[in-house]
Design a protein around this motif. Structure first.
Motif, PDB file in Angstrom:
ATOM      1  N   ALA A 197       0.859  -1.184   0.000  1.00 32.92           N
ATOM      2  CA  ALA A 197       0.000   0.000   0.000  1.00 32.92           C
ATOM      3  C   ALA A 197       0.893   1.232   0.000  1.00 32.92           C
ATOM      4  CB  ALA A 197      -0.929   0.017   1.208  1.00 32.92           C
ATOM      5  N   PRO A 330      -8.392   5.103   2.926  1.00 36.39           N
ATOM      6  CA  PRO A 330      -8.201   4.538   1.585  1.00 36.39           C
ATOM      7  C   PRO A 330      -8.984   5.310   0.538  1.00 36.39           C
ATOM      8  CG  PRO A 330      -9.752   3.199   2.835  1.00 36.39           C
ATOM      9  CD  PRO A 330      -9.214   4.221   3.791  1.00 36.39           C
ATOM     10  N   TYR A 338      -3.690   5.252   0.022  1.00 35.72           N
ATOM     11  CA  TYR A 338      -4.288   5.844   1.217  1.00 35.72           C
ATOM     12  C   TYR A 338      -3.794   7.287   1.320  1.00 35.72           C
ATOM     13  CZ  TYR A 338      -5.511   1.116   2.836  1.00 35.72           C
ATOM     14  OH  TYR A 338      -6.036  -0.151   2.941  1.00 35.72           O
TER      15      TYR A 338
END
Length: 385
Positions: A197, A330, A338
């Motif tokens: 992420a 997110p 994010y």
């Protein structure tokens, strides 16, 4: 490959990295400059609940206030001062409004009549109508705070039984790596970095980073100046002291210049004097008229400052969002991306709660606060109405 790549080594990015590492995630922090080289390095270090209207931001501030105190005990080394904040009113009408706001906030506070103001601040002007004392307000040294959070998450100071934290400075993010629609890393001028992420914690530049992923975040720079006095032999100011106009300016949508008296001492003996707000893009040009206005407002509030020399000034850019709420969580428009930006002038105070919530969301845990008011796509929803 890291579990999380954090773009931005300011205090918000540092807090995100710290709490992710503490949760056992491997984190890489990327910044084109040094630690705290942007907005964080130009901040006063405010940890405030007093200037927040009732609602999601105040809830975030109260959580963050508690976390800052925990960090002071577990990490330390960033000059945390639980000094309290004193908001003063120049008229009876403003004093009544301050008292009403404090009751609506439902936080620790004490109404201070005019005759008792000098018991708290002996050098205050004698023509004020009263004020409100907020014991929870505090201050940190923002650059030290960012550095200590990053240091505590890496190397020999690594979070006990936590994940690893790697720091990549002087590395500019130029785009994103994708697998299908999902963001799985960043492209940089030093090559690609892959991660599970990516967290956009780029502060005032958060909108530009988001644009690289093809999503719109209306984060704009809001310039502010601060004056710094010579070190004083004895402390002149005990609390963070500001006028009620500061609360109004924080909530304002105006792009024009707004100023209000905000004054506090530091452990080094200097006095910090603010605050100004104006949207002029990224123009760093020093404005002598703004500095003169800040100085005049400070002297009106603390006449003893008339004989104190200013040794320097500096400016920074607050990451302003139209609804005055940060962007946290997110982004459904770019899976894997994010955001943790758009805090305007409250980023230092709100950093721990932001990092804490981000770490919970990244792990799929139920967050301590409802993240819905901070969702990244809320502006798009407003435009479509």
């Amino acid at each position: 490959m890291s579990d999380v790549i954090v773009v931005g080594a300011g205090v918000v990015g540092a807090a995100c990295a710290y709490y992710c590492a503490r949760a056992g995630l491997d984190v890489t922090v990327v910044d084109r400059g040094p630690v705290a080289g942007g907005t964080t390095g130009a901040g006063e270090g405010n940890v405030l609940v007093s200037d927040k209207e009732p609602g999601p931001e105040l809830d975030l501030a109260l959580l963050s206030n508690r976390l800052w105190r925990e960090l002071d005990r577990s990490v330390g080394g960033f000059e945390f001062e639980a000094k309290g904040g004193l908001v003063v009113a120049e008229t009876d009408h403003v004093r009544r409004r301050l008292t009403e706001l404090a009751a609506e906030q439902d936080v620790q506070h004490e109404t201070v009549p005019a005759h008792a103001l000098r018991d708290l601040e002996p050098h205050l002007a004698d023509d004020l109508a009263g004020g409100v004392l907020y014991p929870q307000d505090a201050q940190v040294q923002p650059m030290l705070a960012a550095a200590r959070l990053l240091q505590n998450g890496a190397g020999k100071h690594r979070v006990r039984e936590g994940g690893a934290l790697h720091l990549r400075l002087g590395v500019t993010v130029t785009g994103f790596v994708r697998s299908g629609e999902r963001v799985v890393g960043v492209r940089t001028d030093h090559g690609d970095l892959h991660g599970g992420a990516v967290v956009n914690a780029a502060g005032t530049w958060g909108g530009r980073i988001a644009a690289l992923a093809g999503v719109d975040l209306p984060v704009q720079p809001r310039r502010g100046f601060i004056l710094v006095t010579e070190p004083l032999g004895e402390p002149l100011i005990r609390h963070k002291v500001y006028t009620a106009a500061y609360v109004t300016n924080v909530a304002s949508d105006s792009a024009d210049l707004e100023t209000s008296a905000v004054i506090e001492g530091t452990p080094a003996g200097t006095v910090l004097i603010g605050a100004s707000r104006e949207r002029v893009g990224f123009d760093r040009t020093t404005s002598p008229p703004v500095l003169a206005r800040l100085a005049a407002q400070a002297v009106a509030l603390f006449p003893a400052l008339r004989d104190v020399r200013v040794i320097r000034s500096y400016c920074g850019f607050r990451p302003y969002c139209p609804d005055h709420l940060p962007v946290i969580g997110p982004d459904p428009r770019a899976p894997g991306l994010y955001h943790a930006c758009g805090h305007e002038g409250a980023g230092i105070g709100l950093a721990p709660a932001t990092g804490h919530l981000l770490a919970q969301l990244l792990q799929g845990h139920r967050p301590d606060l409802d993240p819905h008011p901070f969702r990244p796509d809320r502006f798009q929803a407003e435009e479509s109405r």
